[in-house]
Enzyme design. Structure first.
Site, PDB file in Angstrom:
ATOM      1  N   HIS A  11       0.862  -1.196   0.000  1.00 55.33           N
ATOM      2  CA  HIS A  11       0.000   0.000   0.000  1.00 55.33           C
ATOM      3  C   HIS A  11       0.892   1.237   0.000  1.00 55.33           C
ATOM      4  O   HIS A  11       1.425   1.620   1.033  1.00 55.33           O
ATOM      5  CB  HIS A  11      -0.898   0.005   1.239  1.00 55.33           C
ATOM      6  CG  HIS A  11      -1.874   1.135   1.283  1.00 55.33           C
ATOM      7  ND1 HIS A  11      -3.198   0.964   1.642  1.00 55.33           N
ATOM      8  CD2 HIS A  11      -1.746   2.454   1.033  1.00 55.33           C
ATOM      9  CE1 HIS A  11      -3.820   2.118   1.601  1.00 55.33           C
ATOM     10  NE2 HIS A  11      -2.948   3.059   1.243  1.00 55.33           N
ATOM     11  N   HIS A  22       1.491   5.357  -1.847  1.00 52.66           N
ATOM     12  CA  HIS A  22       1.054   6.445  -2.726  1.00 52.66           C
ATOM     13  C   HIS A  22       2.285   7.033  -3.394  1.00 52.66           C
ATOM     14  O   HIS A  22       3.200   7.491  -2.694  1.00 52.66           O
ATOM     15  CB  HIS A  22       0.322   7.524  -1.921  1.00 52.66           C
ATOM     16  CG  HIS A  22      -0.923   6.994  -1.274  1.00 52.66           C
ATOM     17  ND1 HIS A  22      -2.162   7.034  -1.889  1.00 52.66           N
ATOM     18  CD2 HIS A  22      -1.118   6.373  -0.090  1.00 52.66           C
ATOM     19  CE1 HIS A  22      -3.059   6.471  -1.092  1.00 52.66           C
ATOM     20  NE2 HIS A  22      -2.455   6.060   0.008  1.00 52.66           N
ATOM     21  N   LYS A  42      -9.490  -0.687  -5.370  1.00 53.50           N
ATOM     22  CA  LYS A  42      -9.478   0.018  -4.093  1.00 53.50           C
ATOM     23  C   LYS A  42     -10.798   0.731  -3.871  1.00 53.50           C
ATOM     24  O   LYS A  42     -11.221   1.547  -4.702  1.00 53.50           O
ATOM     25  CB  LYS A  42      -8.324   1.031  -4.105  1.00 53.50           C
ATOM     26  CG  LYS A  42      -8.194   1.903  -2.867  1.00 53.50           C
ATOM     27  CD  LYS A  42      -7.675   1.127  -1.680  1.00 53.50           C
ATOM     28  CE  LYS A  42      -7.716   1.922  -0.387  1.00 53.50           C
ATOM     29  NZ  LYS A  42      -6.649   2.872  -0.231  1.00 53.50           N
ATOM     30  N   HIS A  53     -10.404   1.113   2.143  1.00 53.58           N
ATOM     31  CA  HIS A  53     -10.167   2.141   3.156  1.00 53.58           C
ATOM     32  C   HIS A  53     -11.390   2.090   4.073  1.00 53.58           C
ATOM     33  O   HIS A  53     -12.459   2.568   3.730  1.00 53.58           O
ATOM     34  CB  HIS A  53     -10.019   3.522   2.499  1.00 53.58           C
ATOM     35  CG  HIS A  53      -9.704   4.595   3.501  1.00 53.58           C
ATOM     36  ND1 HIS A  53      -8.516   5.287   3.508  1.00 53.58           N
ATOM     37  CD2 HIS A  53     -10.419   5.068   4.547  1.00 53.58           C
ATOM     38  CE1 HIS A  53      -8.509   6.136   4.528  1.00 53.58           C
ATOM     39  NE2 HIS A  53      -9.665   6.024   5.160  1.00 53.58           N
ATOM     40  N   HIS A 113      -4.477  -0.381   6.309  1.00 50.11           N
ATOM     41  CA  HIS A 113      -3.995   0.437   7.430  1.00 50.11           C
ATOM     42  C   HIS A 113      -4.889   0.371   8.676  1.00 50.11           C
ATOM     43  O   HIS A 113      -5.432   1.383   9.122  1.00 50.11           O
ATOM     44  CB  HIS A 113      -3.783   1.905   7.014  1.00 50.11           C
ATOM     45  CG  HIS A 113      -4.811   2.465   6.053  1.00 50.11           C
ATOM     46  ND1 HIS A 113      -6.152   2.467   6.308  1.00 50.11           N
ATOM     47  CD2 HIS A 113      -4.666   3.053   4.847  1.00 50.11           C
ATOM     48  CE1 HIS A 113      -6.772   3.018   5.290  1.00 50.11           C
ATOM     49  NE2 HIS A 113      -5.905   3.383   4.395  1.00 50.11           N
ATOM     50  N   ASP A 144       1.258   2.696   3.507  1.00 46.28           N
ATOM     51  CA  ASP A 144       0.444   3.903   3.309  1.00 46.28           C
ATOM     52  C   ASP A 144       1.324   5.153   3.314  1.00 46.28           C
ATOM     53  O   ASP A 144       0.885   6.227   3.749  1.00 46.28           O
ATOM     54  CB  ASP A 144      -0.669   4.036   4.362  1.00 46.28           C
ATOM     55  CG  ASP A 144      -1.747   5.022   3.909  1.00 46.28           C
ATOM     56  OD1 ASP A 144      -1.815   5.308   2.698  1.00 46.28           O
ATOM     57  OD2 ASP A 144      -2.507   5.519   4.761  1.00 46.28           O
TER      58      ASP A 144
END
Ligand code: DOR
Ligand code: ZN
Length: 339
Positions: free
Chosen positions: A14, A16, A97, A134, A174, A244
């Site tokens: 995970h 970004h 996602k 999420h 997360h 994350d």
């Protein structure tokens, strides 16, 4: 005491990695942080909606870091057809996602309820795409939601989803609360969770005092952090690394309404070695960062290795305008990466 650990390079399930200049600055740091394979989140602007978008994004990422393996995801929408889902699978997309609308960065196009998504879940289950979630309930649901309970209040919806699609693989991303940890422990083998380095360290006081520690979901109470620590200490295979890591320029953090996100990519495995060593479970790091996740996703072991050496280093104040997690603090390891 001299401590050196040689383990496979990490899989970060995970991360970004953004676009444009931010991408160019961040992506080369993935390997320096000790990850060889990363699952890239689709909340770009615009989001990664199709397998063609995912392929374009992947080739751009690959240009900035040819030695890194990028695992692609797509942004889940209720309009995804069976043909698109099949194409995603055939083009190597691993997960879709799901963002509830408005709960975090670039989630404006997220979903408002699960009902419309049932045909999509059906197809995902059939073609073997993982549902990455999420897990926070939006504020506007009339259920007295705030940042501290949004994850826990999301769990009943997940329970129903898991019951309705028992063979759909689900990753609750997360996890930040004891309630979520217990939910994962009590669900079937198709349901797993990622844990970030920062949720193993922070509690509510840390982000209430320092916006650099603000992320979504927020870090919660000490007993929540303890529940997360306990599952890594016991080496529970349902919990694996998803950092994350979410870079935002200092100018987006250092303001009254800071962006949510903590940047851990450049020192990822060093943060984890520091934490695991302090918790007395350094021997559990290898499985957490390179066995449990790839087993869940059915991927082979990484060939690259990393060496973690017990030797102090200070976390830099910034990387190209991005303030990293624990900036200025001393970490008890350094890393050597075999590239
Ligand atoms: O803190 C976060 N930052 N949580 C997310 O879910 C998204 C991420 C981001 O993209 O900045
Ligand atoms: Zn994220």
């Amino acid at each position: 005491m001299e401590k050196t650990l040689i383990i496979p390079a990490a899989d970060d399930f995970h991360v970004h990695l953004r676009q444009g200049d931010l991408l160019k600055n961040v992506v080369p740091l993935v390997i320096s942080g000790g990850a060889a394979r990363v699952m890239v989140m689709p909340n770009t602007t615009p989001p990664v909606y199709t397998s063609l978008d995912a392929a374009d994004y992947k080739s751009e990422l690959q240009k900035s870091a040819p030695q890194t393996e990028f695992l692609m995801t797509m942004y889940l929408k209720s309009t995804l057809t069976e043909t698109e889902i099949k194409a995603a699978k055939n083009n190597g997309v691993l997960a879709l996602k799901l963002y509830p609308k408005g709960v975090t960065t670039n989630s404006e196009e997220g979903v408002s309820g699960f009902e419309d998504l049932y045909p999509v879940f059906e197809n995902m289950q059939e073609y073997g795409l993982v549902l990455s979630i999420h897990g926070e309930l939006p504020y506007d649901t009339g259920q007295n939601i705030c940042v501290m309970n949004a994850e826990e209040k999301f769990l009943p919806y997940l329970t129903k989803l898991h019951k309705d699609f028992p063979s759909l693989k689900i990753v609750l991303e997360h996890v930040s609360s004891k309630a979520a940890v217990d939910f994962i422990k009590n669900s079937g083998p198709e349901v797993a969770a990622t844990i970030t380095p920062h949720h193993l360290e922070l509690t509510v006081d840390d982000w209430a005092r320092n916006f650099h520690n603000y992320c979504k979901p927020v870090a919660k109470y000490p007993e929540d952090r303890e529940a997360l620590r306990q599952v890594v200490i016991e080496g529970n295979s349902k919990f694996f690394l998803g950092s994350d890591s979410a870079p935002h320029l200092k100018s987006k953090k250092d303001i009254a309404k800071p962006a949510a996100g903590i940047f851990t990519t450049p020192l990822l495995m060093v943060y984890l070695a520091d934490t695991f060593d302090r918790l007395g479970c350094l021997d559990k790091l290898k499985d957490f960062s390179s066995t449990f996740g790839r087993t869940f996703y059915d991927l082979p072991e990484n060939k690259k290795t990393i060496k973690l050496i017990k030797e102090e280093q200070v976390v830099p104040d910034e990387y190209n305008g991005i303030v990293p997690f624990r900036a200025g603090e001393i970490l008890s390891f350094r890393i050597e990466v075999d590239v």
